[in-house]
Design an enzyme around this catalytic site. Structure first.
Site, PDB file in Angstrom:
ATOM      1  N   ASP A 136       0.805  -1.214   0.000  1.00  0.00           N
ATOM      2  CA  ASP A 136       0.000   0.000   0.000  1.00  0.00           C
ATOM      3  C   ASP A 136       0.847   1.276   0.000  1.00  0.00           C
ATOM      4  OD1 ASP A 136      -2.311  -1.426  -0.042  1.00  0.00           O
ATOM      5  OD2 ASP A 136      -2.584  -1.431   2.135  1.00  0.00           O
ATOM      6  N   HIS A 174      28.883   5.041  -9.413  1.00  0.00           N
ATOM      7  CA  HIS A 174      27.485   5.141  -8.967  1.00  0.00           C
ATOM      8  C   HIS A 174      27.209   4.296  -7.726  1.00  0.00           C
ATOM      9  CE1 HIS A 174      26.145   6.604 -13.221  1.00  0.00           C
ATOM     10  NE2 HIS A 174      26.761   7.529 -12.518  1.00  0.00           N
ATOM     11  N   ASP A 213      29.279  12.121  -2.484  1.00  0.00           N
ATOM     12  CA  ASP A 213      28.636  12.897  -3.561  1.00  0.00           C
ATOM     13  C   ASP A 213      27.168  12.986  -3.165  1.00  0.00           C
ATOM     14  OD1 ASP A 213      27.433  13.873  -5.881  1.00  0.00           O
ATOM     15  OD2 ASP A 213      28.596  12.597  -7.227  1.00  0.00           O
ATOM     16  N   ASP A 265      24.502  19.742  -5.867  1.00  0.00           N
ATOM     17  CA  ASP A 265      25.270  18.549  -6.220  1.00  0.00           C
ATOM     18  C   ASP A 265      26.729  18.796  -5.853  1.00  0.00           C
ATOM     19  OD1 ASP A 265      26.274  16.276  -7.400  1.00  0.00           O
ATOM     20  OD2 ASP A 265      25.672  16.786  -9.441  1.00  0.00           O
ATOM     21  N   HIS A 309      34.742   9.951 -16.835  1.00  0.00           N
ATOM     22  CA  HIS A 309      33.469  10.666 -16.989  1.00  0.00           C
ATOM     23  C   HIS A 309      33.728  12.116 -17.397  1.00  0.00           C
ATOM     24  CE1 HIS A 309      34.099  12.711 -13.131  1.00  0.00           C
ATOM     25  NE2 HIS A 309      34.393  11.541 -12.592  1.00  0.00           N
ATOM     26  N   HIS A 367      27.785  18.866 -15.767  1.00  0.00           N
ATOM     27  CA  HIS A 367      26.469  18.839 -16.425  1.00  0.00           C
ATOM     28  C   HIS A 367      25.686  20.062 -15.995  1.00  0.00           C
ATOM     29  CE1 HIS A 367      25.057  17.406 -12.467  1.00  0.00           C
ATOM     30  NE2 HIS A 367      26.114  16.602 -12.473  1.00  0.00           N
ATOM     31  N   HIS A 395      20.645  16.394 -13.367  1.00  0.00           N
ATOM     32  CA  HIS A 395      21.183  16.503 -14.731  1.00  0.00           C
ATOM     33  C   HIS A 395      20.111  17.287 -15.485  1.00  0.00           C
ATOM     34  CE1 HIS A 395      24.114  12.860 -14.439  1.00  0.00           C
ATOM     35  NE2 HIS A 395      24.314  13.767 -13.516  1.00  0.00           N
ATOM     36  N   GLU A 402      33.281  18.834 -11.828  1.00  0.00           N
ATOM     37  CA  GLU A 402      33.549  17.671 -10.991  1.00  0.00           C
ATOM     38  C   GLU A 402      34.544  16.677 -11.586  1.00  0.00           C
ATOM     39  OE1 GLU A 402      30.222  14.859 -10.894  1.00  0.00           O
ATOM     40  OE2 GLU A 402      29.019  16.285 -12.030  1.00  0.00           O
ATOM     41  N   TYR A 405      40.177   7.771 -10.334  1.00  0.00           N
ATOM     42  CA  TYR A 405      39.746   6.544  -9.653  1.00  0.00           C
ATOM     43  C   TYR A 405      40.762   5.460  -9.973  1.00  0.00           C
ATOM     44  CZ  TYR A 405      35.843   9.649 -10.134  1.00  0.00           C
ATOM     45  OH  TYR A 405      35.070  10.786 -10.130  1.00  0.00           O
ATOM     46  N   ARG A 436      37.002  12.694  -6.134  1.00  0.00           N
ATOM     47  CA  ARG A 436      36.261  13.612  -6.999  1.00  0.00           C
ATOM     48  C   ARG A 436      35.971  14.852  -6.176  1.00  0.00           C
ATOM     49  NH1 ARG A 436      32.708  10.419  -8.666  1.00  0.00           N
ATOM     50  NH2 ARG A 436      30.909  10.820  -7.344  1.00  0.00           N
ATOM     51  N   GLU A 492      33.596  18.339  -6.472  1.00  0.00           N
ATOM     52  CA  GLU A 492      32.514  18.900  -7.292  1.00  0.00           C
ATOM     53  C   GLU A 492      31.883  20.109  -6.629  1.00  0.00           C
ATOM     54  OE1 GLU A 492      29.088  16.288  -7.665  1.00  0.00           O
ATOM     55  OE2 GLU A 492      28.458  17.313  -9.489  1.00  0.00           O
TER      56      GLU A 492
HETATM   57 MN   LIG Z   1      27.200  15.924 -10.515  1.00  0.00          MN
END
Ligand SMILES: [Mn+2]
Length: 451
Positions: A43, A244, A261, A272, A351, A355, A362, A398, A402, A419, A421
């Site tokens: 539910d 991710h 992140d 972000d 990457h 963005h 994004h 960013e 890695y 990273r 950013e």
């Molecule tokens: Mn980002």
């Protein structure tokens, strides 16, 4: 959520701007639907999140709604929404209902959403064009409306002869943030920065990733943000190298780097931020070398975020700085130009440097220079030039590195993922960094974590 009815003029101005563009392109009717509610399990529903385009034009955050805009001498904006229903409101919460919604949100007219399909046919009649977000779920109903009109063409009503995609039009509008949006994004950036500070302060070996995620959430919610803008990434040690990854239950170990992140969503707008820091508060050896290199790359990138530069310029700046540094650290061989040309750097930096940012993390908006030639022979990222940056655009910057365990990489570099950013507004004279409320230099981070 702030109360959008206090800012009716903002949304009316956006509808008027869209209607003017439609009129300029030959007129017609635009149809945009609210996002559906999503079932989670049994539910339970997922927390409701409005459709960004629909909200951008209405400020109306209820599900079960649609917006119809009619271009012309006297442009109209018509809302369809759920009728008042005391029984449902007891269970699910307040509904404005068409009458109050029309008044409070400044529409020309408002009707019960139950009448939407039947009314849509009438509204489409004798219009040259239907404007819609193609593929967003309304296509079938619009096609049905057109079919209905064609079948009854003997009565003199004409069906629209063309369907046009609203996505590029709204994308261009949303790309340039107005004063109202920038004020919210500044506040979202401030709250997210405070959340990162809180997580850094709380970090110590022995905690688990979810403990730091909880600190982020605490700060977002106590400062009034609705939710995270996306699933928070908190990766310690080897997990810092998984792009991710989500905050899991891995224990944070002495000697790890921790990569976070995460950003909040405030009044629908995303922030972000990524920061990477040593679990024990002190950058050591290879960690420090990689961190300083990524920071130098981010500084070079941010310097390239200016009106008149291309979207790709700040990515290219990060590639050059990182590649140069990787060669000096003997993680890559050859010349800088050679390692860029051969894409050798992609082993460690796979990457893009950023963005668009806005209602979506994004965010909407074309990245290409649509007037630039298309060259199918060029490497993928160079087949068409990226567009020029302009004042009012908001981007993330960013860069990252890695480094996974590998035979040809000295062990000291293994499992270091870094990273950094920030959220950057392009201004008339340069840029504005929305997220420097959280420290970024080695000295500042170490000082913060000592406390
Ligand atoms: Mn980002």
């Amino acid at each position: 959520m702030s109360n959008p009815t206090q800012h009716i003029a903002v949304y009316q101005r956006r509808r008027a701007a869209l209607l003017a563009q439609m009129q300029h392109a030959g007129g017609g009717v635009a149809v945009i639907e609210a996002a559906p509610e999503l079932h989670r399990n049994a539910d339970s529903e997922f927390p409701y999140r409005f459709d960004s385009n629909f909200y951008y034009l209405t400020g109306f955050a209820e599900p079960g709604a649609a917006l119809v805009l009619i271009a012309g001498e006297q442009p109209q904006s018509i809302l369809f929404c759920r009728e008042k229903n005391e029984e449902r409101e007891i269970w699910d919460g307040y509904r404005h209902g068409p009458a109050a919604a029309r008044e409070l949100f400044g529409f020309t007219a408002a009707h019960d959403i139950e009448t939407f399909d039947a009314t849509l046919r009438e509204l489409l009649a004798n219009q040259p064009t239907v404007w819609t977000l193609m593929g967003a779920g309304l296509d079938g109903r619009i096609a049905k409306g057109i079919e209905h009109l064609r079948e009854r063409s003997r009565n003199g009503q004409l069906a629209p002869g063309s369907v046009r995609d609203l996505a590029p039009v709204l994308g261009e509008m949303r790309l340039i943030k107005d004063v109202h949006e920038l004020a919210i994004m500044r506040e979202a950036g401030r709250i997210s920065a405070a959340a990162h500070v809180r997580a850094m302060r709380h970090c110590k070996p022995g905690l688990r990733e979810y403990h730091l995620e909880a600190e982020l959430l605490h700060e977002f919610r106590t400062q009034g943000a609705e939710s995270p803008a996306y699933t928070s990434i908190v990766g310690t040690g080897a997990n810092s190298c998984i792009l991710h990854y989500r905050a899991g239950n891995t224990e944070i170990k002495n000697g790890d780097v921790v990569l976070i992140d995460a950003g909040c969503e405030l009044h629908g707008y995303a922030s972000d931020i990524t920061r990477t820091f040593p679990a024990n508060g002190k950058f050591m050896g290879e960690q420090r070398a990689i961190y300083e290199l990524v920071l130098a790359a981010q500084e070079a990138s941010i310097a390239a975020v200016r009106s008149g530069r291309r979207f790709s310029d700040y990515h290219d700046a990060s590639v050059r700085t990182l590649t140069d540094g990787l060669i000096q650290l003997k993680l890559l061989e050859g010349t800088v130009d050679g390692a860029i040309e051969s894409l050798a750097y992609r082993r460690f930096y796979m990457h893009g440097a950023g963005h668009w940012l806005g209602l979506d993390v994004h965010d909407a908006g074309e990245y290409m220079d649509v007037n630039a030639p298309y060259n199918p022979e060029a490497p993928e990222a160079k087949r068409r030039a990226r567009r020029l940056l302009a004042a009012g655009m908001v981007v993330t910057v960013e860069p990252g590195l890695y480094i996974r365990p590998a035979k040809d990489v000295p062990e000291g570099f293994w499992n270091i993922g870094v990273r950094i950013e920030d959220d950057i507004v392009v201004t008339e004279s340069g840029h504005e960094n929305l997220t420097r409320g959280v420290p970024v230099t080695v000295a500042e981070i170490e000082a913060l974590m000592r406390r």
